[in-house]
Design a protein around this motif. Structure first.
Motif, PDB file in Angstrom:
ATOM      1  N   ASN A  67      31.063  28.694  42.947  1.00 24.74           N
ATOM      2  CA  ASN A  67      32.475  28.297  43.075  1.00 24.74           C
ATOM      3  C   ASN A  67      32.657  26.788  42.939  1.00 24.74           C
ATOM      4  N   PRO A  88      31.986  32.801  41.702  1.00 23.73           N
ATOM      5  CA  PRO A  88      33.115  31.891  41.917  1.00 23.73           C
ATOM      6  C   PRO A  88      34.203  32.650  42.668  1.00 23.73           C
ATOM      7  N   ARG A  89      35.115  31.969  43.299  1.00 22.05           N
ATOM      8  CA  ARG A  89      36.215  32.674  43.946  1.00 22.05           C
ATOM      9  C   ARG A  89      37.042  33.384  42.867  1.00 22.05           C
ATOM     10  N   THR A 118      38.253  28.957  41.005  1.00 22.72           N
ATOM     11  CA  THR A 118      38.714  30.337  41.177  1.00 22.72           C
ATOM     12  C   THR A 118      39.005  30.886  39.786  1.00 22.72           C
TER      13      THR A 118
END
Length: 253
Positions: free
Chosen positions: A116, A141-142, A173
């Motif tokens: 992330n 990653p988000r 994100t």
């Protein structure tokens, strides 16, 4: 020195994330699907000061070989000091995404709390798949259902200390559908036929991550074996819409 090499961050990882009880549920759940006796070696990408070596010793066995990688030189220096008397541990400072490791070298390749903060997350995941002979654990990653965006994470608030100045890093994100399609293609290329995903809303703190959008975490464990029983792709989530999206992508995988 990067933002991750500052004293408050190094001090935090020197004191924390070194016991099984320190594992997050998003880590515990996928890792519980591993056949522990199969783990002989671990590559930890983004190892900080190596606390996960202690976790893996207890979680798998005391005789595992552990290789920790990190792009921040300061934490690698600290890790080497901390584990200087251990002969089944190695730490390396990496500068490029492309790893020097041979294909299928490690029983488990592992990466948490890293992707992330990296825009080249796809290349990192591909490398971790390449160097694993059996299992790959990824803290993604988000994710969310909207467009990709970059937030700002204040490490001075995330890891409190006497340091008053802000220590800001990017927090990525990505669109969940696009990300899952990337993974589907990667799995197909590497003949990966089994993976368990764990999804949930991120309980982020507004004081150190100033984002007004709803974002989620997504971890997964995939297994690299062609002669595998009960193959398939599954997501553990309480969000029915996310489950439907996931199943629509992986239904024919």
């Amino acid at each position: 020195m990067t933002q991750w090499g500052k004293k408050n961050v190094v001090d935090f990882y020197a004191r924390n994330r070194n016991k099984i009880t320190d594992l997050y549920l998003s880590e515990k759940k996928p890792l519980s699907y591993i056949k522990k006796k199969k783990i002989k070696s671990v590559l930890d990408y983004g190892c900080a000061v190596g606390g996960f070596y202690k976790i893996f010793q207890r979680y798998f066995n005391n005789k595992i070989y552990y290789h920790g990688l990190d792009m921040e030189k300061n934490v690698i220096t600290e890790a080497k000091k901390k584990f200087k008397n251990f002969n089944r541990v190695k730490f390396s400072n990496v500068k490029k995404v492309k790893l020097k490791e041979k294909n299928n070298k490690y029983s488990l390749s592992f990466c948490t709390g890293v992707l992330n903060h990296n825009s080249n997350y796809k290349s990192i995941i591909s490398e971790l798949v390449r160097v694993s002979s059996r299992y790959v654990f990824i803290d993604s990653p988000r994710v969310h259902v909207g467009k990709d965006f970059v937030g700002k994470l204040n490490l001075s608030n995330r890891f409190p200390s006497d340091i008053k100045s802000n220590n800001i890093v990017n927090n990525y994100t990505v669109n969940l559908k696009s990300y899952l399609l990337f993974l589907k293609k990667l799995f197909s290329k590497n003949k990966i036929r089994k993976a368990i995903f764990f999804h949930g809303k991120l309980p982020y703190k507004k004081k150190y991550l100033k984002i007004d959008k709803k974002i989620s975490f997504l971890t997964f464990l995939c297994e690299k074996r062609t002669n595998i029983n009960n193959s398939g792709f599954k997501i553990l989530t309480k969000d029915k819409k996310i489950e439907e999206l996931f199943n629509s992508i992986f239904k024919n995988a």
